[in-house]
Write a protein that holds these residues in place. Sequence first.
Motif, PDB file in Angstrom:
ATOM      1  N   GLU A 101       0.825  -1.212   0.000  1.00 53.89           N
ATOM      2  CA  GLU A 101       0.000   0.000   0.000  1.00 53.89           C
ATOM      3  C   GLU A 101       0.860   1.264   0.000  1.00 53.89           C
ATOM      4  OE1 GLU A 101      -2.632  -0.551   3.314  1.00 53.89           O
ATOM      5  OE2 GLU A 101      -3.862  -1.991   2.222  1.00 53.89           O
ATOM      6  N   MET A 102       1.986   1.242   0.760  1.00 52.89           N
ATOM      7  CA  MET A 102       2.914   2.381   0.743  1.00 52.89           C
ATOM      8  C   MET A 102       3.496   2.573  -0.649  1.00 52.89           C
ATOM      9  SD  MET A 102       5.210   2.126   4.167  1.00 52.89           S
ATOM     10  CE  MET A 102       4.532   1.238   5.539  1.00 52.89           C
ATOM     11  N   TRP A 103       3.823   1.467  -1.316  1.00 53.39           N
ATOM     12  CA  TRP A 103       4.376   1.545  -2.663  1.00 53.39           C
ATOM     13  C   TRP A 103       3.361   2.183  -3.612  1.00 53.39           C
ATOM     14  CZ3 TRP A 103       2.747  -0.403  -7.330  1.00 53.39           C
ATOM     15  CH2 TRP A 103       3.635  -0.241  -8.400  1.00 53.39           C
ATOM     16  N   MET A 104       2.101   1.758  -3.502  1.00 50.30           N
ATOM     17  CA  MET A 104       1.063   2.301  -4.384  1.00 50.30           C
ATOM     18  C   MET A 104       0.898   3.803  -4.160  1.00 50.30           C
ATOM     19  SD  MET A 104      -1.551  -0.948  -4.178  1.00 50.30           S
ATOM     20  CE  MET A 104      -2.862  -0.234  -5.132  1.00 50.30           C
ATOM     21  N   ALA A 105       0.901   4.237  -2.914  1.00 45.42           N
ATOM     22  CA  ALA A 105       0.796   5.665  -2.609  1.00 45.42           C
ATOM     23  C   ALA A 105       2.025   6.412  -3.113  1.00 45.42           C
ATOM     24  CB  ALA A 105       0.615   5.874  -1.115  1.00 45.42           C
ATOM     25  N   TRP A 106       3.208   5.821  -2.970  1.00 48.23           N
ATOM     26  CA  TRP A 106       4.462   6.416  -3.442  1.00 48.23           C
ATOM     27  C   TRP A 106       4.424   6.618  -4.950  1.00 48.23           C
ATOM     28  CZ3 TRP A 106       8.606   3.760  -6.119  1.00 48.23           C
ATOM     29  CH2 TRP A 106       9.791   4.491  -6.214  1.00 48.23           C
ATOM     30  N   ARG A 107       3.979   5.588  -5.679  1.00 41.93           N
ATOM     31  CA  ARG A 107       3.895   5.692  -7.146  1.00 41.93           C
ATOM     32  C   ARG A 107       2.921   6.797  -7.543  1.00 41.93           C
ATOM     33  NH1 ARG A 107       7.573   4.434 -10.371  1.00 41.93           N
ATOM     34  NH2 ARG A 107       5.987   4.307 -11.944  1.00 41.93           N
ATOM     35  N   PHE A 108       1.814   6.894  -6.831  1.00 43.03           N
ATOM     36  CA  PHE A 108       0.822   7.938  -7.100  1.00 43.03           C
ATOM     37  C   PHE A 108       1.439   9.311  -6.888  1.00 43.03           C
ATOM     38  CE2 PHE A 108      -2.956  10.484  -6.008  1.00 43.03           C
ATOM     39  CZ  PHE A 108      -3.757  10.211  -7.111  1.00 43.03           C
ATOM     40  N   GLU A 109       2.174   9.459  -5.787  1.00 43.48           N
ATOM     41  CA  GLU A 109       2.843  10.718  -5.483  1.00 43.48           C
ATOM     42  C   GLU A 109       3.914  11.061  -6.516  1.00 43.48           C
ATOM     43  OE1 GLU A 109       5.794  12.458  -2.066  1.00 43.48           O
ATOM     44  OE2 GLU A 109       4.257  11.044  -1.445  1.00 43.48           O
ATOM     45  N   CYS A 110       4.690  10.048  -6.910  1.00 41.87           N
ATOM     46  CA  CYS A 110       5.742  10.253  -7.904  1.00 41.87           C
ATOM     47  C   CYS A 110       5.177  10.671  -9.261  1.00 41.87           C
ATOM     48  CB  CYS A 110       6.568   8.990  -8.074  1.00 41.87           C
ATOM     49  SG  CYS A 110       7.616   8.606  -6.674  1.00 41.87           S
ATOM     50  N   ALA A 111       3.965  10.261  -9.533  1.00 39.41           N
ATOM     51  CA  ALA A 111       3.335  10.614 -10.805  1.00 39.41           C
ATOM     52  C   ALA A 111       2.776  12.035 -10.779  1.00 39.41           C
ATOM     53  CB  ALA A 111       2.232   9.623 -11.134  1.00 39.41           C
ATOM     54  N   GLY A 112       2.955  12.718  -9.637  1.00 40.98           N
ATOM     55  CA  GLY A 112       2.477  14.092  -9.530  1.00 40.98           C
ATOM     56  C   GLY A 112       1.027  14.204  -9.176  1.00 40.98           C
ATOM     57  N   ASN A 113       0.472  13.140  -8.611  1.00 36.96           N
ATOM     58  CA  ASN A 113      -0.955  13.129  -8.286  1.00 36.96           C
ATOM     59  C   ASN A 113      -1.240  13.387  -6.819  1.00 36.96           C
ATOM     60  OD1 ASN A 113      -1.803  12.478 -10.939  1.00 36.96           O
ATOM     61  ND2 ASN A 113      -1.051  10.422 -10.594  1.00 36.96           N
TER      62      ASN A 113
END
Length: 88
Positions: free
Chosen positions: A74-86
């Motif tokens: 779940e942390m990874w999914m949130a991290w990817r979302f954040e990295c995508a500028g979302n």
Amino acid sequence: MATKTEIAPTEEKHSRPWHGQGPVKGDRYLRRDVVLDRVGVTKTTLYDWIAAGNFPPSIPLGGGSVGFLESHVEMWMAWRFECAGNAA
């Protein structure tokens, strides 16, 4: 363009939140097939990401089985979302 195992330039500024994190209360192990389904990639891509430090590592459960902490996924999914500028 970044390959599957590289970190895109926008991701370099973000630390990986699962590093150094233990399980949280109520955490459970997810089997590899469940993680692959949630993330939507192949086993090869998943292990390429792990080798590059871009995905939480698996944890040996015994008998050749591995699991992933649900909180880390779940942390990874949130991290990817954040990295995508979302991120908000």
